[in-house]
Motif scaffolding. Sequence first.
Motif, mmCIF file in Angstrom:
data_model
loop_
_atom_site.group_PDB
_atom_site.id
_atom_site.type_symbol
_atom_site.label_atom_id
_atom_site.label_comp_id
_atom_site.label_asym_id
_atom_site.label_seq_id
_atom_site.Cartn_x
_atom_site.Cartn_y
_atom_site.Cartn_z
ATOM 1 N N SER A 1 36.073 40.219 30.328
ATOM 2 C CA SER A 1 35.950 41.372 31.972
ATOM 3 C C SER A 1 36.332 42.447 31.861
ATOM 4 N N ALA A 2 37.570 42.533 31.706
ATOM 5 C CA ALA A 2 38.234 44.002 31.135
ATOM 6 C C ALA A 2 37.520 45.537 30.754
ATOM 7 N N GLU A 3 36.519 44.367 29.672
ATOM 8 C CA GLU A 3 35.698 45.316 29.427
ATOM 9 C C GLU A 3 34.638 45.933 29.768
ATOM 10 N N LEU A 4 34.299 45.145 30.385
ATOM 11 C CA LEU A 4 32.765 45.315 31.606
ATOM 12 C C LEU A 4 33.519 46.318 32.752
ATOM 13 N N VAL A 5 34.539 45.657 33.220
ATOM 14 C CA VAL A 5 35.457 46.745 34.846
ATOM 15 C C VAL A 5 35.224 48.111 34.609
ATOM 16 N N GLU A 6 35.879 47.702 33.184
ATOM 17 C CA GLU A 6 35.998 49.364 33.184
ATOM 18 C C GLU A 6 35.016 50.259 32.642
ATOM 19 N N ARG A 7 34.531 49.756 32.087
ATOM 20 C CA ARG A 7 32.460 50.662 32.316
ATOM 21 C C ARG A 7 32.254 50.967 33.419
ATOM 22 N N MET A 8 32.123 49.423 34.472
ATOM 23 C CA MET A 8 31.580 50.054 35.881
ATOM 24 C C MET A 8 32.092 50.287 36.713
ATOM 25 N N LYS A 9 34.012 50.896 36.576
ATOM 26 C CA LYS A 9 34.667 52.269 36.911
ATOM 27 C C LYS A 9 33.803 53.597 36.690
ATOM 28 N N ASN A 10 33.276 53.455 35.012
ATOM 29 C CA ASN A 10 33.152 54.813 34.886
ATOM 30 C C ASN A 10 31.368 55.247 35.402
ATOM 31 N N GLY A 11 31.112 53.939 36.444
ATOM 32 C CA GLY A 11 29.358 54.100 37.187
ATOM 33 C C GLY A 11 29.079 53.339 36.635
ATOM 34 N N GLU A 12 28.661 52.667 35.390
ATOM 35 C CA GLU A 12 27.627 52.141 35.076
ATOM 36 C C GLU A 12 27.347 50.663 35.662
ATOM 37 N N LYS A 13 26.199 49.996 35.895
ATOM 38 C CA LYS A 13 26.021 49.282 37.061
ATOM 39 C C LYS A 13 25.508 48.063 35.663
ATOM 40 N N GLY A 14 26.035 46.861 35.936
ATOM 41 C CA GLY A 14 25.858 45.810 34.786
ATOM 42 C C GLY A 14 25.216 44.608 35.755
ATOM 43 N N ALA A 15 24.836 43.477 35.466
ATOM 44 C CA ALA A 15 24.507 42.095 35.697
ATOM 45 C C ALA A 15 24.724 40.978 34.883
ATOM 46 N N LEU A 16 25.291 39.825 35.822
ATOM 47 C CA LEU A 16 25.470 38.824 35.097
ATOM 48 C C LEU A 16 24.501 37.932 35.468
ATOM 49 N N ILE A 17 23.950 37.209 33.925
ATOM 50 C CA ILE A 17 22.734 36.249 33.993
ATOM 51 C C ILE A 17 23.396 34.495 34.052
ATOM 52 N N SER A 18 22.702 33.394 33.283
ATOM 53 C CA SER A 18 22.965 32.302 33.827
ATOM 54 C C SER A 18 21.654 32.009 32.050
#
Length: 276
Positions: free
Chosen positions: A65-82
């Motif tokens: 979660s910490a890693e992905l938050v940093e990515r999104m703070k840098n402008g990336e868009k992410g998707a979480l799927i099941s």
Amino acid sequence: MNSVLYVVSTPIGNLDDISRRAVSVLEAVDWVAAEDTRHSQRLLDQLGLRKRMISCHDHNENVRSAELVERMKNGEKGALISDAGTPLVSDPGYRLVRACQDAGIQVVPVPGASALLAALAAAGQPSDRFVFEGFIPSKGAPRQQAIERLATSDITSIIYEAPHRVLSFLEALRDEVSSEREITLCRELTKQFETIRRGSVAELCDWVASDSNQQRGELVLILSPAEQAAGWSDRDQALAKLLLAELPASRAAKILAAHTGMKRQEVYALLEAMNG
């Protein structure tokens, strides 16, 4: 939109159940987080999408979660799927969602397929109020306590169960409920061997025992509400109070059921009301 996490529902079996919006979102994001990346990669391959896959499961969610938050703070868009259906329903992901909210990152749900709602819609059971139990404990006292709680619940209960435990679950439940209590078994929803069958707990127990195919695949069980028990005499209530002072409610219910001739689950419900 920058700094966003999309929570995207995926099909539970039939690929045609994915929404156009879900496909559009998955096309637009920079990466896709999934519990089982190998399983989810097959879905993306079927959709003709090439995306970076990132594992996010119970064992690594805090760090990831910490890693992905940093990515999104840098402008990336992410998707979480099941692996299938709606994320966070008996699946990991809530820690990532909370981390995004705490960091001021927008969380956007993309609704779609859900096994529990599909089962409820086809179960033929009361649906004005229901509780989602998820997977109950697999063994021991916690499992028995969960079954006793289900037996006395006065609202519709939705249960996930592993196929190799479904027969033992039905057998244990049969011992706790009245002969008329209904349950609906929903198996392999939206898939080739989809099965939906409603009947008494005893009837479905016998059916599952006689047909091993019903002990395979993905299962959702919808248990009807328990009928509210009638009241009991002042003498019975006095005895109940004495027993509750010395014994757990489950043991007191056995004694009182033998004394009054009532069903044990009915007595247990009254004892729970007294404790409440």
